[in-house]
Design a protein around this motif. Structure first.
Motif: not given
Ligand code: SF4
Length: 592
Positions: A149, A154, A157, A168
């Protein structure tokens, strides 16, 4: 925080409070002058039904009516409902996490009831909580998913505007990890017979001192809505419920000699010591006026003083404050690389603690909630280094700079360091009124800028033979010659048009030509972030500006006496740069 709307549900989670307790607490708050009430609940709890969710709105309605009818207040009640996540090392570590669709349906139902009962209903982002649940009870198989991820972009988050649930889920898919096993109910025992061993869970090698068997017993009791009153207290059956008697209760003296409750959870508390603490707590509570005393005082005198206030400390505090003559100081400090991700809010908590640890007395405001008298300069963005940040503070102490620096710096966390201190004359204007300029520096060698520069060199004619510094200076010059440069600022789904040129007063290369210097205006009407200026000049996108933010340094805060934006706008980025130009117009602040 009632956590649940019905008594059955509160018993399942062993909250150990009744609706009467909630209503009484709210009536104390209303009687003390509050008219807004925020109550925290959870949705998706084990054994929850729709009736339990409706109970949240019903409890909110009762609290609103209590304020309106009993205290004649225009009351605003907020019911905030998060999505229950089972956590390791708790009795609910074996529970399943309710499906997102079910939770969303319950959230809609609660919002609808909230509209009907005129409640402000807030719910949590369901997908964020779902991911939290997967990771909470995850095993080492999730390492590769988390890394994947991260490689897919990412970041941050916990912030919904950065959270990308689809990314995800893609990371789980790419790594071949199914999310369902992490969300379902975990078996408690190896096989269904008395005395069967407990199933080993991924986190059981971590010893919290609380026994797994205790959590398992509490889990089974919880599912059956059987309560376990808080330990380390005597217990009495009241209205058919085993109830722990706290030292604040009038009942306490009647049950004080009883054995204290203990579930032998594994912590092995010293109950003799617990009893001594209780005796001390009883003595303190005798100093506090009771709820009934307070209500009768309100009826007779009107609302004047807080309910929970030790009489001895009230008198001592007010005497101390009345006697103290306060001196005002201006201090300059550095917020370095090591601590640049500390938010402004956390800084405002950190500094008073450092003063306390250094035994430097701060002045306090008067009233119900005395606050340390520290004024902060303009908030520094998260991730930005501040080389010469400023605070003003009041203290009854007569402080010498050298001793102050010695004492406070020995108590500051790594990365925060005071540089200077000056005593201000009486009647000096506050820091926030004095500062109207900020100067920033950004390294031109940053990869985001280098990539943008080679793109610009390829796209635009006439730049191919020029040195990097020449192109940088031209870009700065072009920006400054514009009357306005409007960008769109997006914050939490809100879009705002901002003229970044209007707030940029100086722009140019540093003397060694290694960094860009930016002088911005600080005014009540708004301001601009240095990365927004750089993004406009170099045409940078969202990801680049996020990473570039952590390379910015705020060099100083100061006052331009002339406060004439035109005095800097004609600057063309000559050697010496904006900082030199700005410093001509600026008067240094005390200690700068
Ligand atoms: S050991 Fe301590 S924490 Fe555990 S149940 Fe007994 S009193 Fe409570």
């Amino acid at each position: 925080a009632p956590e649940a709307g019905t008594q059955r549900m509160r018993d399942v989670i062993n909250k150990n409070i009744t609706e009467e307790d909630v209503i009484q607490s709210c009536s104390v708050a209303f009687s003390e002058g509050w008219s807004g009430m925020k109550m925290y609940f959870m949705i998706g709890l084990p054994t929850e039904t729709d009736e339990d969710v409706k109970g949240i709105a019903e409890l909110g309605r009762k609290v609103r009516e209590l304020g309106q009818k009993e205290f004649r207040k225009s009351v605003r009640v907020t019911c905030s409902a998060s999505y229950f996540v089972p956590k390791p090392h708790t009795p609910f570590q074996w529970c399943r996490q309710e499906e997102v669709e079910q939770v969303k349906r319950k959230q809609r139902m609660l919002k609808e009831l909230g509209r009907r009962y005129r409640l402000d209903v807030k719910v949590h982002h369901a997908e964020t909580s779902l991911l939290e649940g997967i990771i909470s009870r995850g095993d080492r198989n999730l390492c590769k998913v988390i890394e994947r991820a991260w490689r897919m972009g990412c970041r941050f988050d916990g912030w919904t505007d950065h959270f990308d649930f689809d990314k995800w889920m893609k990371a789980f898919e790419v790594e071949g990890v199914d999310i369902q096993p992490y969300l379902k109910e975990f078996p408690v025992k190896e096989f269904d017979k008395p005395g069967a061993p407990l199933v080993q869970l991924p986190w059981d090698h971590i010893d919290t001192l609380v026994k797994r068997e205790f959590n398992a017993r509490e889990y089974i009791k919880g599912i059956k809505a059987k309560i376990s009153p808080p330990c380390e207290l005597p217990v009495k059956i009241i209205n058919g419920r085993p109830t722990a008697i706290a030292p604040s209760s009038e009942e306490f003296e009647r049950v004080a000699s009883q054995p204290l409750l203990c579930y032998a959870c594994g912590m092995e508390c010293d109950l003799e010591l617990s009893r001594k603490h209780l005796e001390r707590a009883v003595a303190l509570h005798k100093e506090v006026r009771s709820y009934e005393d307070r209500i009768s005082a309100i009826k007779e005198e009107g609302i004047d003083r807080p309910l929970v206030q030790l009489t001895s400390s009230v008198e001592a505090d007010s005497e101390r404050r009345a006697e103290a003559t306060l001196n005002r100081y201006r201090a300059v400090f550095e917020k370095g690389e090591r601590i640049k991700y500390l938010s402004h809010l956390d800084l405002t908590r950190q500094l008073p603690r450092a003063f306390r640890r250094a035994k430097i007395t701060l002045g306090y405001s008067q009233g119900f909630h005395p606050m340390p008298l520290i004024q902060y300069g303009p908030a520094l963005g998260v991730g930005v280094v501040g080389e010469r940040e400023m605070i003003d503070f009041d203290s009854p102490d007569l402080l010498e700079e050298a001793e102050f620096l010695d004492r406070i710096n020995s108590r500051m966390p790594e990365g925060l360091r005071f540089i200077s201190l000056a005593k201000l004359p009486a009647g000096s204007p506050s820091l926030i009124k004095v500062i109207n300029r900020a100067e920033y520096s950004l390294p031109l060698g940053a990869p985001e800028i280098r990539t943008a520069l080679s793109r610009i060199r390829n796209e635009r004619e006439g730049l191919s033979g020029l040195e990097d510094e020449e192109i940088q200076a031209r870009l700065a010059d072009e920006f400054l010659r514009r009357e306005s440069w409007v960008i769109e600022r997006v914050r939490k789904d809100k879009r705002q048009r901002v003229d970044v040129r209007r707030y940029t007063l100086g722009l140019g290369l540093s003397e060694d030509r290694a960094s860009l210097r930016i002088v911005t205006e600080i005014s009540p009407s708004g301001g601009v972030k240095p990365v927004e200026v750089v993004a406009a000049i170099y045409g940078l996108g969202g990801d680049d500006t996020v990473s570039l933010s952590s390379r910015v340094r705020r060099i100083r805060l100061y006052r331009d006496e002339a406060a004439d934006p035109a005095s800097l706008t004609g600057h063309t980025g000559d050697a010496g740069g904006a900082s030199e130009h700005a410093s001509l117009a600026a008067r240094s602040l005390a200690g700068d």
